[in-house]
Design a protein around this motif. Structure first.
Motif, PDB file in Angstrom:
ATOM      1  N   LEU A 191       0.836  -1.190   0.000  1.00  0.00           N
ATOM      2  CA  LEU A 191       0.000   0.000   0.000  1.00  0.00           C
ATOM      3  C   LEU A 191       0.873   1.243   0.000  1.00  0.00           C
ATOM      4  CD1 LEU A 191      -2.937   1.117   0.388  1.00  0.00           C
ATOM      5  CD2 LEU A 191      -2.505   0.982   2.850  1.00  0.00           C
ATOM      6  N   VAL A 192       0.635   2.154  -0.955  1.00  0.00           N
ATOM      7  CA  VAL A 192       1.338   3.435  -1.001  1.00  0.00           C
ATOM      8  C   VAL A 192       0.320   4.528  -0.724  1.00  0.00           C
ATOM      9  CG1 VAL A 192       2.757   5.003  -2.374  1.00  0.00           C
ATOM     10  CG2 VAL A 192       2.977   2.538  -2.691  1.00  0.00           C
ATOM     11  N   LEU A 193       0.490   5.243   0.387  1.00  0.00           N
ATOM     12  CA  LEU A 193      -0.437   6.295   0.776  1.00  0.00           C
ATOM     13  C   LEU A 193       0.003   7.603   0.130  1.00  0.00           C
ATOM     14  CD1 LEU A 193      -0.845   5.354   4.541  1.00  0.00           C
ATOM     15  CD2 LEU A 193      -2.424   4.885   2.670  1.00  0.00           C
ATOM     16  N   LEU A 194      -0.772   8.069  -0.837  1.00  0.00           N
ATOM     17  CA  LEU A 194      -0.429   9.260  -1.609  1.00  0.00           C
ATOM     18  C   LEU A 194      -0.980  10.509  -0.941  1.00  0.00           C
ATOM     19  CD1 LEU A 194      -1.190   7.800  -5.159  1.00  0.00           C
ATOM     20  CD2 LEU A 194       1.062   8.102  -4.103  1.00  0.00           C
ATOM     21  N   ASN A 195      -0.220  11.590  -1.013  1.00  0.00           N
ATOM     22  CA  ASN A 195      -0.531  12.841  -0.331  1.00  0.00           C
ATOM     23  C   ASN A 195      -1.444  13.706  -1.189  1.00  0.00           C
ATOM     24  OD1 ASN A 195      -0.339  15.523   0.743  1.00  0.00           O
ATOM     25  ND2 ASN A 195       1.548  14.939   1.790  1.00  0.00           N
ATOM     26  N   THR A 196      -2.598  14.074  -0.664  1.00  0.00           N
ATOM     27  CA  THR A 196      -3.568  14.855  -1.438  1.00  0.00           C
ATOM     28  C   THR A 196      -3.090  16.276  -1.716  1.00  0.00           C
ATOM     29  OG1 THR A 196      -4.711  15.546   0.580  1.00  0.00           O
ATOM     30  CG2 THR A 196      -5.509  13.547  -0.503  1.00  0.00           C
ATOM     31  N   GLY A 197      -2.033  16.705  -1.048  1.00  0.00           N
ATOM     32  CA  GLY A 197      -1.526  18.049  -1.268  1.00  0.00           C
ATOM     33  C   GLY A 197      -0.532  18.162  -2.400  1.00  0.00           C
ATOM     34  N   PRO A 253      -6.731 -15.266   4.367  1.00  0.00           N
ATOM     35  CA  PRO A 253      -5.635 -14.363   4.720  1.00  0.00           C
ATOM     36  C   PRO A 253      -4.444 -14.563   3.785  1.00  0.00           C
ATOM     37  CG  PRO A 253      -6.517 -15.451   6.676  1.00  0.00           C
ATOM     38  CD  PRO A 253      -7.131 -16.127   5.493  1.00  0.00           C
ATOM     39  N   PRO A 254      -3.723 -13.486   3.459  1.00  0.00           N
ATOM     40  CA  PRO A 254      -2.569 -13.628   2.572  1.00  0.00           C
ATOM     41  C   PRO A 254      -1.461 -14.420   3.254  1.00  0.00           C
ATOM     42  CG  PRO A 254      -2.613 -11.436   3.505  1.00  0.00           C
ATOM     43  CD  PRO A 254      -3.910 -12.105   3.909  1.00  0.00           C
ATOM     44  N   SER A 255      -0.663 -15.093   2.457  1.00  0.00           N
ATOM     45  CA  SER A 255       0.455 -15.857   3.029  1.00  0.00           C
ATOM     46  C   SER A 255       1.505 -14.936   3.628  1.00  0.00           C
ATOM     47  CB  SER A 255       1.087 -16.745   1.949  1.00  0.00           C
ATOM     48  OG  SER A 255       1.540 -15.949   0.862  1.00  0.00           O
ATOM     49  N   LYS A 256       1.553 -13.711   3.127  1.00  0.00           N
ATOM     50  CA  LYS A 256       2.514 -12.738   3.642  1.00  0.00           C
ATOM     51  C   LYS A 256       1.854 -11.367   3.668  1.00  0.00           C
ATOM     52  CE  LYS A 256       7.152 -10.846   2.818  1.00  0.00           C
ATOM     53  NZ  LYS A 256       8.327 -10.857   1.898  1.00  0.00           N
ATOM     54  N   ALA A 257       2.004 -10.667   4.776  1.00  0.00           N
ATOM     55  CA  ALA A 257       1.395  -9.342   4.903  1.00  0.00           C
ATOM     56  C   ALA A 257       2.060  -8.345   3.962  1.00  0.00           C
ATOM     57  CB  ALA A 257       1.499  -8.849   6.346  1.00  0.00           C
ATOM     58  N   GLY A 258       1.258  -7.453   3.397  1.00  0.00           N
ATOM     59  CA  GLY A 258       1.806  -6.419   2.540  1.00  0.00           C
ATOM     60  C   GLY A 258       2.502  -5.333   3.351  1.00  0.00           C
ATOM     61  N   ARG A 259       3.226  -4.488   2.640  1.00  0.00           N
ATOM     62  CA  ARG A 259       3.919  -3.373   3.276  1.00  0.00           C
ATOM     63  C   ARG A 259       3.077  -2.106   3.143  1.00  0.00           C
ATOM     64  NH1 ARG A 259       9.818  -3.352   0.645  1.00  0.00           N
ATOM     65  NH2 ARG A 259       8.572  -3.467  -1.255  1.00  0.00           N
ATOM     66  N   THR A 260       3.245  -1.204   4.097  1.00  0.00           N
ATOM     67  CA  THR A 260       2.609   0.114   4.028  1.00  0.00           C
ATOM     68  C   THR A 260       3.699   1.147   3.827  1.00  0.00           C
ATOM     69  OG1 THR A 260       0.801  -0.566   5.484  1.00  0.00           O
ATOM     70  CG2 THR A 260       1.180   1.795   5.222  1.00  0.00           C
ATOM     71  N   ILE A 261       3.596   1.901   2.736  1.00  0.00           N
ATOM     72  CA  ILE A 261       4.610   2.901   2.396  1.00  0.00           C
ATOM     73  C   ILE A 261       3.985   4.279   2.574  1.00  0.00           C
ATOM     74  CG2 ILE A 261       6.084   3.811   0.549  1.00  0.00           C
ATOM     75  CD1 ILE A 261       5.988   0.852  -0.577  1.00  0.00           C
ATOM     76  N   VAL A 262       4.526   5.024   3.535  1.00  0.00           N
ATOM     77  CA  VAL A 262       4.019   6.351   3.853  1.00  0.00           C
ATOM     78  C   VAL A 262       5.029   7.378   3.355  1.00  0.00           C
ATOM     79  CG1 VAL A 262       3.196   7.877   5.673  1.00  0.00           C
ATOM     80  CG2 VAL A 262       2.930   5.399   5.916  1.00  0.00           C
TER      81      VAL A 262
END
Length: 549
Positions: A131-137, A195-204
């Motif tokens: 997951l890549v959290l994109l900045n609305t600004g 459930p996924p075999s491996k948890a995804g990453r969160t990219i902030v």
């Protein structure tokens, strides 16, 4: 816990966590069948975002999970809808296709605070997507650069970002929230999601206030340590009504979303912040907790007294802020108006929170960032990496159980400086005799003027104590004689007047001569990013600056 064995330390930590969970109501007995289902969901899914939703739905399926402009959704509804969305996204992006470097699919999310954002985050967790959290600004061009650098393969965005969606490179799928996302949910099969075999990453993304935003890789880690550290300082309870005004794409808003779901809270969301709407929402929903950034509190305090006090905010037990510096004058003024409900968290995108200031801390020392919660270590080190005594300014280093594994997508500075297991936060500050942290600012914001070190935050605190001043920022500007000098940018309160000489005289009365700003600029507003941080590089001296030299 000095002198205890590893097993002893774990036992003490477990006992402390147990006490906090009991006080919050997390360990409150419930109907046996629901408790069994709740524990089963936790065993199956773990404590990541998707798992906490499944667990909450098993225990409290009829409790309202999300209240936004579209209405309400219960935890049972959110769990079922995100199961279907996870399955639909898997088909839409090609579940069998490898992502970047053969890993999972990478999904970029560009949304305001609403149910579509929350459901997308939960669905990505359930599917194991990165997951890549994109900045609305950000501008459309900046966003395109980010998704290219981060290897994003699917973008989910609000309709208002159509300009960006039109520029998405070929081969990157785009999905709009609203009718398109809703259609994916309602038309997907109700098949059981595994459930996924491996948890995804969160990219902030880092704030980008000092340069190009970088993607901070915050790998998902099961466990209750993050929740324990929050509950050690902030008295959240099960079934809070939590109004989250802080952007969900930011570390702070995202972390409080996770906390809210763990507490089976009702999450109140609105796509844009407006101070009077926030006051109205607290009154209408009976919100017990507000999650915001400091500039939002300033805007609430700027609402005229009569308009502000017509809203019944007596339900508010907690107002938690993070994301930028909390001015001491604002902390005191807010608590004088709303009671001792204010909590201030300090940290960074890379480290999450490392200290938390309680109302008692802020009453005793309004400028403090608080003390480290359990599981976190904070140290002030000199340039050689040696600890400095209390009251001595140095560089802030910290370590905790919230993992940061580096920057992604070729971000510069791929590794943060480490000293004996502690990570540099890029800030300078000091600890007092009671272990409270005080943050002076970024280490690269320090102004060296004629050989003297000047911290902008010290000048800002003095200037903001003037009753005519709404807010202020100080930066260093070139000076032929001294190398650098301080320049102040000041926003005056409506209906007030102020001149530069008054500002200088006030600073001279409280600080050393070399800290007095020679340049004083009166501006309509300070430039801020989407999370409320002042973007100092956009503060440019004007040729007509009030400089008597």
């Amino acid at each position: 816990m000095t002198g205890l064995s590893g097993a002893g330390q774990r036992a003490v930590s477990a006992a402390r966590a147990g006490g906090m969970f009991a006080r919050s109501g997390l360990w409150r007995p419930g109907p046996p069948l629901k408790v069994v289902r709740q524990l089963g969901a936790l065993r199956r899914w773990g404590t990541l975002l998707g798992g906490t939703v499944a667990s909450a739905a098993a225990r409290d399926p009829d409790v309202v999970a999300i209240a936004d402009q579209e209405g309400e959704l219960t935890y049972g509804e959110v769990d079922a809808r995100t199961d279907r969305l996870a399955a639909a996204l898997g088909r839409a992006v090609g579940a069998g296709e490898p992502g970047r470097a053969g890993g999972p699919r990478r999904v970029g999310v560009l949304c305001r605070n609403h149910r579509g954002m929350v459901e997308t985050l939960v669905a990505c967790s359930k599917s194991g997507s990165d997951l890549v959290l994109l900045n609305t600004g950000m501008s459309a061009e900046q966003l395109v650069t980010v998704i290219e650098q981060q290897g994003v393969q699917t973008v989910i965005a609000d309709e208002e970002f159509a300009e960006f969606l039109a520029l998405v490179p070929a081969g990157v799928q785009s999905i709009r929230t609203g009718p398109e996302l809703e259609d994916l949910i309602v038309t997907a099969s109700g098949a059981r999601v595994e459930p996924p075999s491996k948890a995804g990453r969160t990219i902030v993304l880092s704030s980008g206030t000092t340069g190009r935003p970088k993607g901070a890789d915050r790998r998902a880690r099961p466990g209750l340590s993050p929740l324990t550290s929050i509950l050690s300082r902030i008295p959240y309870r099960v079934h809070e009504r939590m109004l989250i005004d802080a952007p969900l794409f930011h570390t702070w808003g995202y972390a409080m979303l996770q906390t809210a779901i763990s507490l089976r809270a009702t999450i109140v969301l609105r796509p844009r912040f407006d101070p009077e709407q926030t006051l109205r929402a607290i009154a209408e929903t009976g919100a017990t907790a507000l999650v915001a950034v400091p500039v939002m509190l300033q805007r609430i305090m700027d609402v005229p007294d009569e308009a502000r006090r017509k809203h019944d905010t007596s339900s508010l037990r907690i107002a938690a802020v993070s994301g930028s510096a909390l001015p001491a004058t604002l902390a005191t003024a807010f608590m004088d108006e709303f009671g001792d409900v204010l909590y201030n968290l300090y940290g960074s995108t890379e480290a999450s929170w490392v200290t938390i200031a309680t109302p008692a801390d802020l009453r005793a020392r309004p400028g403090t960032a608080g003390t480290p919660p359990p599981g976190t270590t904070v140290a002030i080190l000199d340039e050689e990496g040696a600890p400095v005594p209390p009251g001595t300014t140095g560089r802030i280093f910290a370590a905790n159980e919230l993992p940061f594994t580096g920057y992604t997508g070729g971000g510069d500075g791929g590794a943060k400086e480490m000293r004996d297991g502690l990570m540099s936060l890029g800030d300078v500050g000091h600890l007092d005799e009671d272990g409270r942290l005080y943050v002076h600012g970024r280490d690269d914001d320090m102004i060296v003027s004629g050989g003297e070190n000047v911290f902008p935050s010290a000048i800002e605190a003095v200037v903001e104590a003037l009753p005519q001043v709404r807010e202020a920022a100080v930066v260093g500007v070139p000076d032929e004689r001294f190398g650098r000098r301080a320049a102040a940018f000041i926003v005056v309160r409506d209906g007030e007047t102020l001149d530069a000489d008054t500002v200088r005289d006030h600073v001279r009365d409280h600080l050393a001569r070399f800290a007095v700003p020679r340049d004083v600029h009166f501006v309509d507003a300070l430039p801020r990013n989407a999370t409320g941080k002042v973007v100092r590089r956009r503060l440019q001296p004007r040729p007509d600056a009030d400089d008597p030299s």
